[in-house]
Design a protein around this motif. Structure first.
Motif, mmCIF file in Angstrom:
data_model
loop_
_atom_site.group_PDB
_atom_site.id
_atom_site.type_symbol
_atom_site.label_atom_id
_atom_site.label_comp_id
_atom_site.label_asym_id
_atom_site.label_seq_id
_atom_site.Cartn_x
_atom_site.Cartn_y
_atom_site.Cartn_z
ATOM 1 N N VAL A 135 0.874 -1.275 0.119
ATOM 2 C CA VAL A 135 0.006 0.214 -0.035
ATOM 3 C C VAL A 135 1.005 1.328 -0.169
ATOM 4 O O VAL A 135 1.217 1.832 1.001
ATOM 5 C CB VAL A 135 -0.846 0.130 1.412
ATOM 6 C CG1 VAL A 135 -1.728 1.389 1.249
ATOM 7 C CG2 VAL A 135 -1.691 -1.143 1.138
ATOM 8 N N GLY A 136 1.167 1.594 -1.093
ATOM 9 C CA GLY A 136 2.060 2.801 -1.345
ATOM 10 C C GLY A 136 1.226 4.112 -0.985
ATOM 11 O O GLY A 136 0.147 4.066 -1.651
ATOM 12 N N GLU A 137 1.712 5.163 -0.271
ATOM 13 C CA GLU A 137 0.843 6.330 0.162
ATOM 14 C C GLU A 137 1.876 7.457 0.515
ATOM 15 O O GLU A 137 2.613 7.176 0.759
ATOM 16 C CB GLU A 137 0.080 5.974 1.394
ATOM 17 C CG GLU A 137 -1.307 5.222 1.211
ATOM 18 C CD GLU A 137 -2.386 6.270 0.623
ATOM 19 O OE1 GLU A 137 -2.124 7.486 0.177
ATOM 20 O OE2 GLU A 137 -3.562 5.746 0.327
ATOM 21 N N VAL A 158 2.833 9.637 -8.357
ATOM 22 C CA VAL A 158 1.427 8.735 -8.091
ATOM 23 C C VAL A 158 1.891 7.405 -7.503
ATOM 24 O O VAL A 158 2.627 6.751 -8.025
ATOM 25 C CB VAL A 158 0.445 8.608 -9.330
ATOM 26 C CG1 VAL A 158 -0.684 8.032 -8.707
ATOM 27 C CG2 VAL A 158 0.332 9.688 -9.841
ATOM 28 N N THR A 159 1.609 7.396 -6.140
ATOM 29 C CA THR A 159 1.726 5.801 -5.446
ATOM 30 C C THR A 159 0.631 5.169 -5.806
ATOM 31 O O THR A 159 -0.471 5.656 -6.060
ATOM 32 C CB THR A 159 2.097 6.155 -3.825
ATOM 33 O OG1 THR A 159 0.973 7.013 -3.556
ATOM 34 C CG2 THR A 159 3.369 6.961 -3.544
ATOM 35 N N VAL A 204 5.390 6.062 1.904
ATOM 36 C CA VAL A 204 5.396 5.109 2.848
ATOM 37 C C VAL A 204 4.654 3.765 2.135
ATOM 38 O O VAL A 204 3.763 4.045 1.268
ATOM 39 C CB VAL A 204 4.434 5.505 4.046
ATOM 40 C CG1 VAL A 204 5.330 6.669 4.940
ATOM 41 C CG2 VAL A 204 3.207 6.032 3.693
ATOM 42 N N ASP A 205 4.826 2.715 2.738
ATOM 43 C CA ASP A 205 4.410 1.551 2.547
ATOM 44 C C ASP A 205 3.460 0.915 3.831
ATOM 45 O O ASP A 205 4.274 0.662 4.939
ATOM 46 C CB ASP A 205 5.330 0.325 2.218
ATOM 47 C CG ASP A 205 4.434 -0.928 1.810
ATOM 48 O OD1 ASP A 205 3.337 -1.066 1.931
ATOM 49 O OD2 ASP A 205 5.103 -1.826 1.069
ATOM 50 N N ILE A 206 2.301 1.404 3.929
ATOM 51 C CA ILE A 206 1.670 1.144 5.248
ATOM 52 C C ILE A 206 1.786 -0.246 5.923
ATOM 53 O O ILE A 206 2.219 -0.181 7.040
ATOM 54 C CB ILE A 206 0.321 1.723 5.172
ATOM 55 C CG1 ILE A 206 0.241 3.286 4.798
ATOM 56 C CG2 ILE A 206 -0.636 1.475 6.378
ATOM 57 C CD1 ILE A 206 -1.159 3.766 4.441
ATOM 58 N N PRO A 207 1.066 -1.057 5.335
ATOM 59 C CA PRO A 207 1.474 -2.342 6.217
ATOM 60 C C PRO A 207 2.727 -2.761 6.120
ATOM 61 O O PRO A 207 2.896 -3.662 7.143
ATOM 62 C CB PRO A 207 0.687 -3.628 5.241
ATOM 63 C CG PRO A 207 0.494 -2.860 3.901
ATOM 64 C CD PRO A 207 0.586 -1.208 4.018
ATOM 65 N N VAL A 247 2.889 3.501 9.729
ATOM 66 C CA VAL A 247 3.038 5.022 9.541
ATOM 67 C C VAL A 247 2.008 5.133 8.031
ATOM 68 O O VAL A 247 2.211 4.691 7.111
ATOM 69 C CB VAL A 247 4.421 5.579 9.393
ATOM 70 C CG1 VAL A 247 5.212 4.700 8.314
ATOM 71 C CG2 VAL A 247 4.190 7.035 9.025
ATOM 72 N N ALA A 248 1.195 6.167 8.158
ATOM 73 C CA ALA A 248 0.284 6.503 7.124
ATOM 74 C C ALA A 248 0.637 7.920 6.366
ATOM 75 O O ALA A 248 0.256 7.976 5.224
ATOM 76 C CB ALA A 248 -1.217 6.285 7.460
#
Length: 302
Positions: free
Chosen positions: A18-20, A264-265, A34-37, A60-61
């Motif tokens: 989950v790129g964000e 764009v993630t 970040v990659d959340i999970p 971290v989100a």
């Protein structure tokens, strides 16, 4: 309205689940996200393609930098000050935490307003519950976390401000909502006022995820599940649509030397993922972006 634009996949950045939260650092010529999970933050030097990664003890989100290069971040349990070392070590100090009204919650989308206050929203991670326990919070330059400023959110997203800072945008990307709202915003007080529906994505493809605003005051949203970027004018009219190779774009940010590159993630779905899902992409949408504001407060050194 639909535009054909060359989209580049940044392979050197690696692939996320989950790129964000892409954030451009002009003084470093680098993009962070970040990659959340995976509980990690990634930095990609655009000039050298050198990738750096930091691991965290919890998810971290969203995050923003201060003028000294330290980080304020919305994580699972609260808001943290983070120091990123050259030795790939991330040290974090808890600053504040809301009283989560439900279990299994974390922060989600966030960024600073034009005055440098850090804003972030919360959500119940199990989206199948469609819980409305999510809320938007303000962490001001004095280090004070507000009470919920906007409540009743399922999957908070799409936070952004107009160039003059007098309009705040906020979305709910849950399939049951798919709405972007605009709020009158008081830059001096950091208080949202009158709320209105800005864009209803039931009328378009996808769900509104992370967003960015350009110099024309237009709002770019990632149409998650539709593999699209949608640009809405300040009046809420869709005037551009750009197709992406990945089906689940999650957030966009302007960067590059002239702020004319849109990064764009994306998210890699659990099933039926394509070879492009999870990578970061770069494109030139034909318009310039705005610098991302730094956090205006003083963060402790972790």
């Amino acid at each position: 309205m639909s535009a054909t634009v060359r989209v580049e996949r940044l392979d050197a950045g690696g692939r996320a689940t989950v790129g964000e939260c892409p954030v451009w650092r002009g003084e470093e010529n680098a993009l962070y996200w970040v990659d959340i999970p995976a509980r990690r933050m990634v930095r990609l030097d655009i000039g050298t393609a050198r990738r750096t990664e930091w691991a965290f003890d919890e998810q971290v989100a969203c995050f923003a930098f201060d003028s000294a290069g330290r980080v304020v971040a919305g994580m699972e349990s609260g808001v943290f000050a983070v120091t990123l070392s050259d030795a790939n070590e991330a040290r974090a100090i808890a600053l504040a935490a809301p009283e989560f009204p439900a279990s299994g919650m974390r922060f989600n989308d966030g960024r600073c307003d034009r005055q440098g206050r850090f804003w972030a929203g919360t959500m119940v991670q199990d989206m199948s519950l469609a819980s409305t326990a999510g809320a938007l919070y303000r962490f001001d330059e004095k280090g004070t976390l507000s009470a919920p400023v906007v409540e009743g959110l399922i999957t908070q997203n799409g936070l952004a401000w107009s160039p003059d800072g007098r309009t705040m945008y906020l979305s709910d990307s849950h399939p049951q909502r798919r709405l972007v709202w605009a709020f009158d915003f008081g830059p001096e007080t950091g208080t949202p006022g009158a709320q209105r529906v800005f864009a209803d994505l039931h009328d378009y493809a996808g769900r509104p995820d992370g967003a960015a605003v350009d110099v024309d005051g237009c709002y770019w949203t990632c149409a998650n599940d539709a593999g699209r970027l949608l640009r809405f004018t300040p009046q809420g009219r869709l005037d551009r649509e750009i197709a992406l190779p990945a089906s689940k774009p999650s957030m966009c940010a302007f960067g590059g030397a002239d702020l004319k590159t849109l990064f764009v993630t994306t998210i890699r779905p659990a099933t039926n993922a394509t070879e492009d899902d999870g990578f970061v992409f770069a494109l030139n949408p034909g318009v310039q972006g705005l610098p991302e504001p730094n956090y205006a407060g003083v963060l402790p050194v972790a």
